[in-house]
Design a protein around this motif. Structure first.
Motif, PDB file in Angstrom:
ATOM      1  N   TYR A 139       0.829  -1.204   0.000  1.00 42.31           N
ATOM      2  CA  TYR A 139       0.000   0.000   0.000  1.00 42.31           C
ATOM      3  C   TYR A 139       0.866   1.258   0.000  1.00 42.31           C
TER       4      TYR A 139
ATOM      5  N   LEU B   5       0.739   3.888  -2.949  1.00 48.40           N
ATOM      6  CA  LEU B   5       0.296   5.246  -2.620  1.00 48.40           C
ATOM      7  C   LEU B   5       1.326   6.290  -3.038  1.00 48.40           C
TER       8      LEU B   5
ATOM      9  N   MET C  62      -5.743  -2.031  -3.869  1.00 49.91           N
ATOM     10  CA  MET C  62      -4.828  -0.897  -4.028  1.00 49.91           C
ATOM     11  C   MET C  62      -4.074  -0.982  -5.345  1.00 49.91           C
TER      12      MET C  62
END
Length: 440
Positions: free
Chosen positions: A235, A239, A394
Motif C-alpha cells: 500500500y 500510494l 490498491m
C-alpha cells in the motif's frame, strides 16, 4: 429519473460506495463471529455475482474500444501522428513502470516485509498453485497468438483479444472509408456494452458490500498479524506512485493541477478499488480522461491500451515487494543482479498482466526469472494468496490512475488537451460519455 441522475453523480455515488464499504466491513465482522455460515456465504454470493456481471463486459469493451481508438487516430493527423502518439504513449508507460518498480524495491528494502516471519500456508492451496502453470517469457509469447479467433473470446484470453483488436484496428485504419461499416458496427457494440455496464455500475454499492463483507468474514483481524508488513508495504509503495509520482508528472509535464485530476478521477478510482478490475473500469477511465480535456480520439486509443498493458500496481510495485517478502521468508538473499532482473521484468513484462492469470503470472514470472526453486515459488505465492483480494484493491486503483494520468499529460504535450473542458466545474453523470469519433 431525477433521483437516478442524482444517485449517479460522482459525489452522491461516492458516498454510497463508502457507506457500503463501511457497512460491508461491519457485516463481515459480525458474520465471522456468527456460528452459522450463511451470512458469510450470502456476502460472498453477492460479491461474486457483481464481479461476474462486470467480467462479462470486459472482453467486448476491450476489443471494440481498441478498434475504435486506433481507427480514430486518423482524425488526429495521419499515419505519422498516429505512430508518434503510439510510440510516445508506450514510452511513457515503460518510464513510469520503471519509476514504480524502483519505488517498490525501495519500499521493500526499507520495510523488509517477511523478515523473521513464520507463516505456514494451507497445504491444499500450495498443491493447487504448484499444479498451476507458472508464467514464463515463453508463455507470454505463445499466448500472443490464438489458436482460434473465437476461442480467445470464449476462453477469456484478454492478451489474445488485445492482439486481435490491434490487428483489426490497424487494418481498419489502413482501409479508411472502406472499413467504415466495420467501425460503425464496433461503435454500436461499444455503446451497447457501455449502456449495460452503466446499469451494472448502479449496483456497485451492493457489490461493494458483498466483496468487503466477504473479505472481513474470511480474514477478520488477520491483517494485523504477520502479513501486515506485506500489506502495509504494498500500500505504501502504491500510494507513493498514486499520490506523488503521478501528481508530479501531471503538474510539471501536463500542467494539470493534481487536485483537479483527483477530483475528476475519484469516482473511477473508487470503482477500481472495490471492483478490482481495470477492464470493468474502462468506460469510467475513458470518460474521466475526456472530462480532463483529453481529445476523445486519443483517449479512445490510449486508455484501452493502458487498461490491458499499463499496470504499475500489479506489474511493478507488487512483484517487487512480494518477491522481497517471499525471499525473506526463506532466508534467501537477493544480489544486485537479482534487483536488476526484477526491474527488467517489471518494465518489459507488464503485458503479461493482461492474461487471464493476472497478478499470478506477473509474480511467478518475476520469481522464475530469479531462478528460485519451484517449491519456494508455489509455497511463497500460497502465503500471499489468501490476502490477495486486499492487495488487489490498491494495485488496481494505482493501475487505473496511471491509465488516466499518462494519456492526460501526453495529450498536453501534443496539443490535444482542452483547457476549457479541463477546468469545467463538474463532470457529467456517470457514463454519460462523449461519442467515439469516427475512424476513417
Amino acid at each position: 429519473m431525477s433521483l437516478v441522475r442524482t444517485y449517479l453523480r460522482p459525489k452522491v455515488f461516492g458516498l454510497a460506495v463508502v457507506g457500503a464499504l463501511v457497512l460491508g466491513a461491519l457485516l463481515g465482522l459480525l458474520a465471522r463471529q456468527a456460528s452459522a455460515s450463511w451470512p458469510a456465504t450470502t456476502l460472498e454470493t453477492i460479491g461474486t455475482i457483481f464481479t461476474d456481471l462486470l467480467q462479462v463486459t470486459v472482453l467486448p469493451l476491450v476489443f471494440t474500444a481498441i478498434v475504435l481508438g486506433i481507427s480514430s487516430l486518423r482524425e488526429l493527423g495521419g499515419a505519422r501522428t498516429a505512430a508518434r502518439l503510439g510510440g510516445k504513449t508506450v514510452l511513457w508507460f515503460a518510464t513510469t513502470s520503471l519509476i514504480a518498480v524502483l519505488i517498490g524495491l525501495a519500499a521493500g528494502t526499507i520495510v523488509n516485509p517477511g523478515k523473521g516471519a513464520s507463516i505456514t500456508p494451507n497445504q491444499s492451496t500450495v498443491d493447487k498453485l504448484a499444479a498451476r502453470d507458472h508464467g514464463s517469457w515463453l508463455d507470454v509469447v505463445r499466448d500472443l497468438v490464438p489458436d482460434n479467433l473465437f476461442a480467445a473470446f470464449a476462453d477469456g484470453q484478454v492478451l489474445q483479444v488485445v492482439v486481435i483488436a490491434v490487428t483489426f484496428g490497424l487494418a481498419a485504419y489502413g482501409l479508411g472509408e472502406r472499413a467504415e461499416p466495420f467501425v460503425r458496427f464496433n461503435r454500436v457494440i461499444f455503446d451497447l456494452v457501455q449502456k449495460v455496464l452503466s446499469w451494472i455500475i448502479r449496483l456497485a454499492p451492493l457489490g461493494v458490500l458483498g466483496l468487503i463483507g466477504h473479505a472481513f468474514a474470511s480474514y477478520g483481524n488477520q491483517f494485523l498479524r504477520p502479513l501486515l508488513t506485506l500489506i502495509a508495504t504494498v500500500y505504501a509503495g502504491a500510494l507513493l506512485v498514486l499520490f506523488v509520482v503521478y501528481p508530479l508528472l501531471l503538474r510539471f509535464v501536463g500542467k494539470v493541477p493534481p487536485a483537479l485530476f483527483f477530483r475528476k478521477a475519484w469516482t473511477a478510482l473508487q470503482f477500481a478499488f472495490v471492483s478490482r478490475s481495470s477492464g470493468a473500469t474502462l468506460p469510467l477511465s475513458r470518460q474521466t480522461a475526456i472530462n480532463l480535456g483529453v481529445d476523445p480520439g486519443y483517449a479512445s486509443f490510449a486508455v484501452p491500451l493502458g487498461t490491458t498493458t499499463k499496470m504499475d500496481g500489479c506489474a511493478a510495485v507488487y512483484p517487487a515487494v512480494a518477491t522481497i517478502f517471499i525471499t525473506n521468508l526463506y532466508g534467501i538473499s537477493l544480489s544486485p543482479g537479482d534487483y536488476v532482473l526484477i526491474i527488467v521484468v517489471a518494465v518489459f513484462g507488464a503485458i503479461a498482466t493482461a492474461g487471464v492469470t493476472g497478478w499470478f503470472t506477473m509474480l511467478t514470472l518475476t520469481l522464475t526469472t530469479l531462478n528460485l526453486p519451484p517449491g519456494v515459488i508455489a509455497t511463497g505465492i500460497a502465503v500471499v494468496y489468501g490476502i490477495d483480494p486486499i492487495l488487489d484493491m490498491m494495485r488496481t486503483a494505482t493501475n487505473v490512475a496511471g491509465q488516466i494520468a499518462i494519456p492526460t499529460w501526453i495529450a498536453r504535450t501534443e496539443g490535444l488537451l482542452d483547457d476549457e473542458t479541463l477546468h469545467a466545474p463538474s463532470a457529467p453523470p456517470l457514463l454519460e460519455t462523449a461519442p467515439v469519433p469516427a475512424g476513417g
